[in-house]
Design an enzyme around this catalytic site. Sequence first.
Site, PDB file in Angstrom:
ATOM      1  N   ASP A   1      35.850  24.400  14.561  1.00 27.35           N
ATOM      2  CA  ASP A   1      36.980  25.304  14.427  1.00 27.35           C
ATOM      3  C   ASP A   1      37.361  25.511  12.975  1.00 27.35           C
ATOM      4  OD1 ASP A   1      38.929  27.012  15.435  1.00 27.35           O
ATOM      5  OD2 ASP A   1      40.461  25.442  15.349  1.00 27.35           O
ATOM      6  N   ASP A   2      37.497  26.782  12.590  1.00 30.49           N
ATOM      7  CA  ASP A   2      37.907  27.123  11.217  1.00 30.49           C
ATOM      8  C   ASP A   2      36.929  26.520  10.222  1.00 30.49           C
ATOM      9  OD1 ASP A   2      39.859  28.692  10.202  1.00 30.49           O
ATOM     10  OD2 ASP A   2      41.503  27.349  10.696  1.00 30.49           O
TER      11      ASP A   2
ATOM     12  N   LYS B   1      40.724  33.628  17.608  1.00 32.25           N
ATOM     13  CA  LYS B   1      39.414  32.991  17.650  1.00 32.25           C
ATOM     14  C   LYS B   1      39.437  31.611  18.300  1.00 32.25           C
ATOM     15  CE  LYS B   1      39.427  33.159  13.252  1.00 32.25           C
ATOM     16  NZ  LYS B   1      40.721  33.863  13.090  1.00 32.25           N
ATOM     17  N   THR B   2      40.371  30.784  17.852  1.00 33.28           N
ATOM     18  CA  THR B   2      40.404  29.420  18.378  1.00 33.28           C
ATOM     19  C   THR B   2      40.741  29.429  19.868  1.00 33.28           C
ATOM     20  OG1 THR B   2      41.090  28.617  16.211  1.00 33.28           O
ATOM     21  CG2 THR B   2      41.440  27.145  18.079  1.00 33.28           C
TER      22      THR B   2
ATOM     23  N   LYS C   1      21.285  23.961  13.489  1.00 33.24           N
ATOM     24  CA  LYS C   1      19.919  24.358  13.848  1.00 33.24           C
ATOM     25  C   LYS C   1      19.080  23.218  14.435  1.00 33.24           C
ATOM     26  CE  LYS C   1      17.573  27.317  11.247  1.00 33.24           C
ATOM     27  NZ  LYS C   1      16.945  28.000  10.090  1.00 33.24           N
TER      28      LYS C   1
ATOM     29  N   LYS D   1      48.305  36.689  17.202  1.00 34.11           N
ATOM     30  CA  LYS D   1      49.144  35.523  16.908  1.00 34.11           C
ATOM     31  C   LYS D   1      50.398  35.933  16.143  1.00 34.11           C
ATOM     32  CE  LYS D   1      48.128  30.912  14.889  1.00 34.11           C
ATOM     33  NZ  LYS D   1      46.919  30.328  14.235  1.00 34.11           N
TER      34      LYS D   1
END
Lengths: 265, 265, 265, 265, 265, 265
Positions: free
Chosen positions: B124-125, B70-71, B152, B225
């Site tokens: 991130d995370d 993801k990162t 938002k 990973k």
Amino acid sequence: DFLQALQEVKPAFGAATSTLEMCRLYGMLDCGLRHRRILETGLALVEQVKSSERTPLLSCLIEGPSGSGKTALAATIALDSDFPFIKVVSAESMVGLSESSKCGIIAKIFEDAYRSPLNIIILDDIERILEFVHIGPRFSNLILQTLLVLVKRVPPKGRKLLVIGTTSMREILDNMDLVSAFNVSLHVPTLDHEDMRRVLVSLNVFAPEDVDAALGVLEEKMPIKKLLMLVEMAAQGGEGAEAVYGGKERINLQRFVDCYNDLAS
Amino acid sequence: DFLQALQEVKPAFGAATSTLEMCRLYGMLDCGLRHRRILETGLALVEQVKSSERTPLLSCLIEGPSGSGKTALAATIALDSDFPFIKVVSAESMVGLSESSKCGIIAKIFEDAYRSPLNIIILDDIERILEFVHIGPRFSNLILQTLLVLVKRVPPKGRKLLVIGTTSMREILDNMDLVSAFNVSLHVPTLDHEDMRRVLVSLNVFAPEDVDAALGVLEEKMPIKKLLMLVEMAAQGGEGAEAVYGGKERINLQRFVDCYNDLAS
Amino acid sequence: DFLQALQEVKPAFGAATSTLEMCRLYGMLDCGLRHRRILETGLALVEQVKSSERTPLLSCLIEGPSGSGKTALAATIALDSDFPFIKVVSAESMVGLSESSKCGIIAKIFEDAYRSPLNIIILDDIERILEFVHIGPRFSNLILQTLLVLVKRVPPKGRKLLVIGTTSMREILDNMDLVSAFNVSLHVPTLDHEDMRRVLVSLNVFAPEDVDAALGVLEEKMPIKKLLMLVEMAAQGGEGAEAVYGGKERINLQRFVDCYNDLAS
Amino acid sequence: DFLQALQEVKPAFGAATSTLEMCRLYGMLDCGLRHRRILETGLALVEQVKSSERTPLLSCLIEGPSGSGKTALAATIALDSDFPFIKVVSAESMVGLSESSKCGIIAKIFEDAYRSPLNIIILDDIERILEFVHIGPRFSNLILQTLLVLVKRVPPKGRKLLVIGTTSMREILDNMDLVSAFNVSLHVPTLDHEDMRRVLVSLNVFAPEDVDAALGVLEEKMPIKKLLMLVEMAAQGGEGAEAVYGGKERINLQRFVDCYNDLAS
Amino acid sequence: DFLQALQEVKPAFGAATSTLEMCRLYGMLDCGLRHRRILETGLALVEQVKSSERTPLLSCLIEGPSGSGKTALAATIALDSDFPFIKVVSAESMVGLSESSKCGIIAKIFEDAYRSPLNIIILDDIERILEFVHIGPRFSNLILQTLLVLVKRVPPKGRKLLVIGTTSMREILDNMDLVSAFNVSLHVPTLDHEDMRRVLVSLNVFAPEDVDAALGVLEEKMPIKKLLMLVEMAAQGGEGAEAVYGGKERINLQRFVDCYNDLAS
Amino acid sequence: DFLQALQEVKPAFGAATSTLEMCRLYGMLDCGLRHRRILETGLALVEQVKSSERTPLLSCLIEGPSGSGKTALAATIALDSDFPFIKVVSAESMVGLSESSKCGIIAKIFEDAYRSPLNIIILDDIERILEFVHIGPRFSNLILQTLLVLVKRVPPKGRKLLVIGTTSMREILDNMDLVSAFNVSLHVPTLDHEDMRRVLVSLNVFAPEDVDAALGVLEEKMPIKKLLMLVEMAAQGGEGAEAVYGGKERINLQRFVDCYNDLAS
Ligand SMILES: Nc1ncnc2c1ncn2[C@@H]1O[C@H](COP(=O)(O)OP(=O)(O)OP(=O)(O)O)[C@@H](O)[C@H]1O
Ligand SMILES: Nc1ncnc2c1ncn2[C@@H]1O[C@H](COP(=O)(O)OP(=O)(O)OP(=O)(O)O)[C@@H](O)[C@H]1O
Ligand SMILES: Nc1ncnc2c1ncn2[C@@H]1O[C@H](COP(=O)(O)OP(=O)(O)OP(=O)(O)O)[C@@H](O)[C@H]1O
Ligand SMILES: Nc1ncnc2c1ncn2[C@@H]1O[C@H](COP(=O)(O)OP(=O)(O)OP(=O)(O)O)[C@@H](O)[C@H]1O
Ligand SMILES: Nc1ncnc2c1ncn2[C@@H]1O[C@H](COP(=O)(O)OP(=O)(O)OP(=O)(O)O)[C@@H](O)[C@H]1O
Ligand SMILES: Nc1ncnc2c1ncn2[C@@H]1O[C@H](COP(=O)(O)OP(=O)(O)OP(=O)(O)O)[C@@H](O)[C@H]1O
Ligand SMILES: [Mg+2]
Ligand SMILES: [Mg+2]
Ligand SMILES: [Mg+2]
Ligand SMILES: [Mg+2]
Ligand SMILES: [Mg+2]
Ligand SMILES: [Mg+2]
């Protein structure tokens, strides 16, 4: 530290995003009778507050699912009144503040209103103002108690106040005795296929023969905000969204479906 | 005391580990179609934010199991955009800070973005930013409410912002109403044996006849990973990892199995 | 007050009990294959951190029941490496400090490591560092979040770091997502009767004919630390423990049984 | 305010009631074998700490029901050792202090001990030191973590320390992992009728023919402290308690029964 | 702010309502044997504290339902002793103070007692001192721990102390281990019809032929305080209460019933 | 910050909305016997406090569903007494204050009362003063304990005090032992159709032939406040509410039904 960080941030407070016009990024389209009646009732309350001696305070809760148009409706009622004092209380303008600072800001807005003859205060997204989260559940009782009192506190002689709240968590506010603190409660529905067709046709972004196919893909009920975001995403690509809205190009059905699948909720 | 300790620590803040390149220690290998499509959608959002008038704010959640990439994917989208303002909000750069300090830092990053025309902010995370732990569960509601609002909040006129979040706890974020605060949600899968074979072959670290045996040892699905860490560990010993990657030596199967058993998860 | 009390206490911080040698009060005896393999794997990780470009950070969790030898094993790996920077993070050196002070100290140790080329950090008794207690359960989420981040934070270019954690509460750390934050996880077992016999024989504190009887009294599995404490207690009396270890005297079986019954756990 | 109130109170700290002799208001009577063996084991630990090289730290938990004699036994072991440094940590001397102040005081006592060659520290009524209460349950985790560490922290080279804890809540301390932090655990029983008879006879407060009747009234098991308080209450009236203890008068059976019914537990 | 508010309030502290006589607004009527025996036992404890060497501290808990007469009984025992130092610890004199301030005040009262030879301390309405509420339940553990210790702390040589506690929540105090911290526990009952008749007759407020009818209306058991309040309310009207008590008028039965129905509990 | 915000707010404290007349915006109409009897009982208590020697303190709880008229009744009793000191404690005048500030204000009001001979204190909407919310449930125990004590604290010699509380959450206050802290408890009912008819007829806002139809629409039981608000809303439109109340116009039945459906509770 945080306070210093806030000070640099301050200039944006209450500006830009919190203006009423920003609440209607897509304008106001015709979404059917039920949305219309909310505007009418809202304006009737505006009238009553202005003219009645016995109800210097009226309060109205606009509630409905996420994206159903609550904030835009509240903003429209306020814009259509001719009241000189209109204030929005929203979590956006209080990011990162402590509970007690938020209470102070909210109380101050009400106190200011008590000094002006005709006032509207919008409490936008009350669950967010309350810092509510389902897990726990947790929320700021300090802010809740402040709202419970302020929504019922009659302004001094000669002052009139209409409080409009919005929420997508009616049931939770009810458990907090906050719904019954309002005089009137209005429900904003999601759109059904009939409503959506009206919106899509009026936007004129599909080839006429594609409208039914497009509707066929979508869930039974959909909030207006999600529908408009979906159209916007699907209008990208090709010659660009402006070409689509300008009538030069039409939305590609497959792209419409792909975008629909990527939507978060 | 703690504040003094922090001051000595400061110079490292936002440096080294938080640069985007550090997020791709093993480079970007071909892990199959599903990873590729995430990059494409991400870049389409980059385009839309840049060109559309009606969506000055777009937000996208990249979610998937631990180690699925993801990162690295978020970093790649940001690096491939040509946006001048790119910032990463991560727990790494806020170690030991109080909840309110973290909120201040996050709010500051968004405020900074509102002053630049084209912006990307990577959260991130998110579960780590929220200080989430299953036992309880506990998390920082202060930070959650800050994120719920900022994700938002529409930037002021003329400013554009793409928010990319990553998380390995989609369901929990959903319970916090944080998933639906994003416009788009993209799932990053673990690799199946077909994907893994492609990675192992392209790395060329096994004797061709050993690849199947190696795969036979592994579980059905594995995050990229973990696979790359396993290869790295198994490549140690003998003449060293460089000999293996350089093609001079091959990974010993038994060592591969031993290393696999020692892996923590 | 407390701060003043602490200042007088300070000189002992990080001294005496926290040196690595103090972790091996009874030396390192041969307890069988499984203990040996942990030392080997540990040293392999030391090598990999030193030589691999792609893994500047490695982390390893040594877990097993209370008294099984975890701390002594971690200390031995560190002592056997030739790394110049070795630090122990333990609750012992942070008695009575606030959560945030502890976080500051821990973060400082990691920051210091980022300035040295080759580093080992031992996180000894992680549940104690986390101030964990089953009742509740309670623990410091502040410290947990700090560890979750630091154990995964890659050191800056050119710096290498091996993190070794110990715990007797693997399952709880797993619920906290802390186990999967480590790359490798190694289990330290209690001794079975075969292992115990080896230890007792090598200590030579029983008459040969008494060894079996002694073992017969004991439970099936026993941690090395408890066994050595029991021998020490039983060796008292008579001419004294030195006479027993020196081979001049033997442990009396009845006294051995009595001491065994008094042991707390 | 409170701090000022405390300052006036200070002179009494650590004085009067907290001296070891005050723990044995009724002296030490013969309550049977089991009480005696606790004293013996305690003194053996005193010897081991003094002479053994491998156990510079030993710890022993004396546990049993309320009033069974735990504090008196711990005090007796300490008084019978010839150790120069003996300190009692008890809630009595820390009334009303904050958790962190208490931790500071406790840590200070241990640090002081690390500077003297031979030390005994009594942790009296650990549940009270921990501010434990069943409802919740609640307790000070800060103090618990401090004790968990200090009871296991080995003193610096050349220093010896025996820690004696007392508690009437063994199970709770076990749930807190505090029992297994001690090396040895000794149980103090309540008295059975045989033990009580011995005590009553040796006190010589009943007419010989009344002893059986007196015992017949009492529950099966009774702690020594409660029995002695009951005798003292029953001895009042008439010519006074001194007349009874002096042998001039005997306790009236009916009064004995009445007093027994008024006892709180 | 609050502190300023308190300072103005101070003069009333410990004054007026907290004097012992104020605890017996209706005087002490004969309510039967059980109330009488409590006074006797209390005075026996007064004697024992004064004369016994082995019990410089005695403590007694007077417990029973709300309004049963506990406070009046405790006050009477204290007034009937000839002790020079008598202090009442009650929530009334500590309104709005913080937990730690309350602890400070309580500890101060005990410390003062340790300087005087003969002392009585009344802990009135312990559940209120503890800030107990069933919902939760919640209470001040700080104050509880202070009481747990102080009730058992032996005064210094030559000082004598009798502690009298009152509570209407025996079971809860028992769960807090606070009942067994007292030496003696005495139960105050509600009145049965026989007791009530005696009270009504002695007050002489009903026509003799109405007493039975009046009793017939009432519940089986009733606390003395409620009965006396009811009589007082019913005695109003007509020529006024003084006329009734003075024997000039009688209570009207219908009015008696009406008042009874309005009583809160 | 908040304190500054409050200072600007201060002038409104205790003013305007908190005056007793403001509590009766719609005046006092005849709602039937049950409402009337509450006023009578209240005035009898006023008399008793004034004349009785044995009850210098009386307290009365007025409880009933939301909008049933509790506050207006309490205000009426106070206005009809000739007591010189009348104070209202309500959450309205303490918006956003901390728990301890609120306690300070409340305590101050009682202390002030102890200096005046004849006093009435109204505790309006006790659940709101306690910051109660069902979710949790949560409330301020600090304020609760303050009320529990103050409602029972006898004023000094020569001072008389009547405490009137109102609440719509009797059961919850009962769980807090707060109901039984009052001497008298009076229930305010909702109106049944008979009561409503009386109110509607006396207001004369419907055509006589419409009254039954109007009643037919409404639920079985309705609080007076809701009924009066409904009439007010329905009276809007046309020539305006004044025309309706003035008898020039009648309420339109359909409009009456529409308004009824919009009411929040
Ligand atoms: N008839 C309509 N009523 C309401 N909104 C409309 C209408 N026509 C178009 N819109 C557009 O739909 C959007 C509605 O979004 P809005 O933010 O008001 O929804 P919401 O219910 O407040 O969402 P949220 O639950 O996220 O707070 C606005 O951008 C508005 O311009
Ligand atoms: N196609 C790819 N997509 C993503 N990552 C890749 C790819 N090819 C190689 N990688 C490598 O795989 C690793 C993915 O790790 P990454 O930290 O991005 O995973 P993650 O899902 O964010 O993990 P975590 O759950 O721990 O946050 C990176 O080191 C990256 O260099
Ligand atoms: N082969 C061995 N491995 C580990 N410890 C050994 C070995 N041989 C002897 N020992 C001794 O056993 C003891 C092990 O205790 P250690 O404190 O390391 O256990 P632990 O598992 O860390 O205990 P705890 O759970 O209390 O933290 C040490 O004193 C060490 O000197
Ligand atoms: N053989 C004995 N062992 C212990 N106490 C004895 C003995 N003989 C007499 N006593 C007396 O009995 C009393 C025991 O009380 P002690 O306070 O020690 O009990 P405890 O178990 O610590 O009580 P608590 O549970 O209240 O802490 C002391 O006053 C002591 O003088
Ligand atoms: N024999 C008696 N014993 C106790 N109280 C009596 C007696 N005769 C008359 N009274 C009167 O009864 C009242 C008892 O009230 P008191 O406040 O002592 O009860 P309580 O149990 O402490 O109540 P609460 O539970 O509210 O604390 C007092 O006013 C007292 O004057
Ligand atoms: N007989 C009456 N009794 C009470 N109120 C009346 C009566 N007649 C008319 N009213 C009006 O009804 C309204 C009652 O509202 P009030 O605020 O007293 O109710 P409440 O029970 O205190 O409401 P809440 O539960 O919101 O606190 C007042 O405006 C009052 O003027
Ligand atoms: Mg909205
Ligand atoms: Mg990641
Ligand atoms: Mg260890
Ligand atoms: Mg004891
Ligand atoms: Mg009482
Ligand atoms: Mg009211």
